[in-house]
Design a protein around this motif. Structure first.
Motif, PDB file in Angstrom:
ATOM      1  N   ARG A 143       2.940  12.768   1.074  1.00  0.00           N
ATOM      2  CA  ARG A 143       2.910  11.787   2.046  1.00  0.00           C
ATOM      3  C   ARG A 143       2.816  10.490   1.471  1.00  0.00           C
ATOM      4  O   ARG A 143       3.703   9.797   1.974  1.00  0.00           O
ATOM      5  CB  ARG A 143       1.612  12.142   2.911  1.00  0.00           C
ATOM      6  N   ILE A 144       2.182  10.327   0.459  1.00  0.00           N
ATOM      7  CA  ILE A 144       1.989   8.725   0.018  1.00  0.00           C
ATOM      8  C   ILE A 144       3.537   8.429  -0.574  1.00  0.00           C
ATOM      9  O   ILE A 144       4.190   7.381  -0.374  1.00  0.00           O
ATOM     10  CB  ILE A 144       0.869   8.616  -1.124  1.00  0.00           C
ATOM     11  N   GLN A 200       6.123   7.742   2.259  1.00  0.00           N
ATOM     12  CA  GLN A 200       5.947   6.388   2.794  1.00  0.00           C
ATOM     13  C   GLN A 200       6.312   5.355   2.042  1.00  0.00           C
ATOM     14  O   GLN A 200       6.817   4.444   2.384  1.00  0.00           O
ATOM     15  CB  GLN A 200       4.225   6.361   3.166  1.00  0.00           C
ATOM     16  N   ILE A 206      -2.457  -0.069  -2.653  1.00  0.00           N
ATOM     17  CA  ILE A 206      -1.879   1.094  -1.993  1.00  0.00           C
ATOM     18  C   ILE A 206      -2.873   2.107  -1.708  1.00  0.00           C
ATOM     19  O   ILE A 206      -2.521   2.824  -0.514  1.00  0.00           O
ATOM     20  CB  ILE A 206      -0.698   2.036  -3.005  1.00  0.00           C
ATOM     21  N   GLN A 249      -4.373   1.013   1.516  1.00  0.00           N
ATOM     22  CA  GLN A 249      -3.362   1.009   2.730  1.00  0.00           C
ATOM     23  C   GLN A 249      -3.200   2.429   3.203  1.00  0.00           C
ATOM     24  O   GLN A 249      -3.229   2.605   4.473  1.00  0.00           O
ATOM     25  CB  GLN A 249      -1.915   0.521   2.416  1.00  0.00           C
ATOM     26  N   MET A 250      -3.272   3.514   2.258  1.00  0.00           N
ATOM     27  CA  MET A 250      -3.066   4.615   2.492  1.00  0.00           C
ATOM     28  C   MET A 250      -4.187   5.381   2.825  1.00  0.00           C
ATOM     29  O   MET A 250      -4.012   6.716   3.236  1.00  0.00           O
ATOM     30  CB  MET A 250      -2.172   5.496   1.257  1.00  0.00           C
ATOM     31  N   VAL A 301      -2.065   8.397  -5.379  1.00  0.00           N
ATOM     32  CA  VAL A 301      -1.331   7.262  -5.435  1.00  0.00           C
ATOM     33  C   VAL A 301      -0.425   7.126  -6.692  1.00  0.00           C
ATOM     34  O   VAL A 301       0.581   6.847  -6.730  1.00  0.00           O
ATOM     35  CB  VAL A 301      -2.122   5.897  -5.109  1.00  0.00           C
TER      36      VAL A 301
END
Length: 245
Positions: A15-16, A19, A40, A43-44, A51
């Protein structure tokens, strides 16, 4: 239990990765932008491990670079490298259409006929969808030769060029041109006119390459201007607060 945990982390990493890649494609993260794993992760809403795994994958694909001192950076566009990749693609696809024109029996290109040899009223105008169909058109031409190694190399080229190729489909005239040019290429292949098919294909890819460079530079400029305006609009508030203090 351990397996389930591993699967969850793998899904989170995916998913990361998706995105971040989309943010690069949409110029939300601009070429040259720097960021940290912590930024990051925040944010995620994730830990640094997935990450880092996502960023490492993007690094392997050439989208980001890492420095021990300054963290991660979106790699600047290297148009010289992209043009070299386009040149390799031209060689592969010209060889493919020549082989298709010489095959006995002829190749099965029914899938492409149903998409590209349609009336103007039936043409799609959704950029991302036409982009995906465009990729499939060129991949199918190579796959139809039956040469698995050629198809594998072409697939790798497609992946590496996707970030710039998709930009070609943000403009309506380019979508219309793609339908027209693909139709001409397909008809000449079906009619086994190898020389003409190769010439049309080469012209088609070179035109796309030139347009992509022009549109990319314009989009980066506009995105950078927008980013600068946002930064500027935030400064007066900060200055005013400092003066009051």
């Amino acid at each position: 239990m351990e397996r389930a945990t591993g699967e969850r982390r793998q899904n989170l990493t995916e998913r990361i990765y998706q995105q971040l890649k989309q943010s690069i494609f949409d110029f939300e993260l601009l070429p040259g932008d720097r960021f940290s794993e912590n930024e990051i992760a925040e944010q995620m809403q994730a830990s640094r491990t997935p990450v880092r795994e996502a960023l490492t994958r993007l690094q392997r694909e050439g989208f980001v670079a890492v420095s021990f001192r300054s963290g991660w950076q979106v790699r600047p566009f290297d148009f010289e490298q992209y043009e070299q990749l386009y040149d390799v693609r031209i060689v592969l696809e010209m060889a493919a259409v020549k082989r298709l024109c010489e095959m006995q029996p002829g190749p099965d290109l029914e899938e492409l006929k149903q998409v590209w040899l349609v009336a103007p009223a039936e043409r799609l105008d959704d950029g991302p969808r036409v982009c995906a169909l465009d990729e499939r058109f060129h991949q199918k031409l190579v796959e139809a030769t039956g040469n698995a190694e050629m198809a594998r190399i072409h697939h790798d080229l497609t992946e590496r060029l996707r970030i710039v190729r998709r930009i070609d489909f943000t403009q309506r005239p380019r979508i219309e041109a793609t339908y027209i040019e693909h139709g001409k290429i397909l008809r000449t292949v079906l009619e086994r006119r190898a020389d003409e098919a190769q010439l049309l294909l080469k012209s088609h890819i070179e035109e796309s390459k030139a347009e992509v460079r022009k549109i990319t530079l314009h989009m980066i400029f506009e995105a950078r201007q927008h980013q600068n305006k946002l930064n500027t609009s935030q400064r007066p508030e900060a200055t005013g607060e400092q003066q009051k203090a």
